[in-house]
Design an enzyme around this catalytic site. Sequence first.
Site, mmCIF file in Angstrom:
data_model
loop_
_atom_site.group_PDB
_atom_site.id
_atom_site.type_symbol
_atom_site.label_atom_id
_atom_site.label_comp_id
_atom_site.label_asym_id
_atom_site.label_seq_id
_atom_site.Cartn_x
_atom_site.Cartn_y
_atom_site.Cartn_z
ATOM 1 N N ILE A 190 -56.995 -20.017 -10.524
ATOM 2 C CA ILE A 190 -56.639 -18.843 -10.385
ATOM 3 C C ILE A 190 -57.897 -17.673 -10.485
ATOM 4 C CG2 ILE A 190 -54.441 -19.014 -11.675
ATOM 5 C CD1 ILE A 190 -55.516 -17.856 -14.200
ATOM 6 N N ASP A 222 -47.772 -17.081 -29.331
ATOM 7 C CA ASP A 222 -47.722 -16.457 -30.759
ATOM 8 C C ASP A 222 -49.118 -16.241 -31.437
ATOM 9 O OD1 ASP A 222 -47.805 -18.978 -31.599
ATOM 10 O OD2 ASP A 222 -46.094 -18.807 -32.991
ATOM 11 N N ALA A 259 -58.186 -15.541 -29.161
ATOM 12 C CA ALA A 259 -58.871 -14.512 -28.753
ATOM 13 C C ALA A 259 -58.802 -14.231 -27.243
ATOM 14 C CB ALA A 259 -60.317 -14.471 -29.108
ATOM 15 N N LYS A 270 -56.638 -15.529 -25.229
ATOM 16 C CA LYS A 270 -55.208 -15.254 -24.688
ATOM 17 C C LYS A 270 -54.840 -13.883 -25.067
ATOM 18 C CE LYS A 270 -52.475 -17.247 -23.149
ATOM 19 N NZ LYS A 270 -51.957 -17.529 -21.597
ATOM 20 N N PRO A 319 -61.813 -25.605 -38.597
ATOM 21 C CA PRO A 319 -62.601 -24.115 -38.977
ATOM 22 C C PRO A 319 -61.428 -23.012 -38.885
ATOM 23 C CG PRO A 319 -64.027 -25.460 -37.814
ATOM 24 C CD PRO A 319 -62.957 -26.334 -37.803
#
Length: 354
Positions: free
Chosen positions: A59, A134, A161, A163, A292
């Site tokens: 893309i 989500d 982050a 997304k 983490p």
Amino acid sequence: MTIFVTGGAGFIGANFVLDWLAHGDEPVVNLDKLTYAGNLHNLQSVQGDARHLFVQGDIGDAALVERLLAEHRPRAIVNFAAESHVDRSIHGPEDFIQTNVVGTFRLLEAARHYWQALPATDKEAFRFLHVSTDEVYGTLAPSDPAFTEAHNYEPNSPYSASKAASDHLVRAWHHTYGLPVLTTNCSNNYGPLHFPEKLIPLMIVNALAGKSLPVYGDGMQVRDWLYVKDHCSAIRRVLQAGRVGQTYNVGGWNEKPNIDIVKTVCALLDELRPRSDGHSYTQQITYVQDRPGHDRRYAIDARKIERELGWTPAETFDTGIRKTVQWYLDNPGWVANVQSGAYRDWLQKQYEQV
């Protein structure tokens, strides 16, 4: 009429392409970079189908995307293309920035230029549907209400982050340029064709191989689980009737701790493919050090899509997880090809024919 799907050889994207072609005859142009999680075996049932054109590409390749849009003149773009594994994002975040942020930007720009040049009627009908997660909303305490579309973005991993950044770009291209966008934020998907690095397929595959079933921390991280075919039906519905510029949360109404998911998989395998020694697969569960920044709880409030578009999931978790386990038991060849990397050898042999 044609739709343009990106990331259509991955888990959710391939399920969507198969679902789309099962529900109608509108052709699909399917662009996928074919990274490790993109697998043309997922689309084997539509190989040679005139309604499905597969193109290997990124893309982020603006010239390629612009050419495909000009040639095929789709009425909609559905963007699944993304790096999506949190653990991989922790160990190597750059690929996530390149695909999820830079790639989305370039796709949006190609879409904008294409859309702006359309005749008025086609321009009005065009849609850019961005599929997100989500995880952009961060984490919830046990008593917090579920994520709604108005929840603040508080991503905690490099994956989420990246997304979140892509979601913001999509929103901005709508508000600044008028691009007719739709965004969906889904909960954890599961079902057929899921690459076995994610929780449910990993547990199935490891259990059958006699390996340990690694569970992070205390296993009490809570997720909402959405059967992938339900997710596909939600995307079709949002594309059909969603309000331009809106976000729709898509969930399965199945909040469960990870350890409960693992034990459910074990119980189904005990029933459907018992161990030769008669013991339960739960004996293979092993608790490992937590990753983490591991978010404690996600939960989706999916009332908006039900209220506005009449969509609800068809599967309960009990029905969906049984179908999923059975699919992996019925498709050992797919699993073996993925685990060995043989699907990539197959790709090299077959790609020129696709």
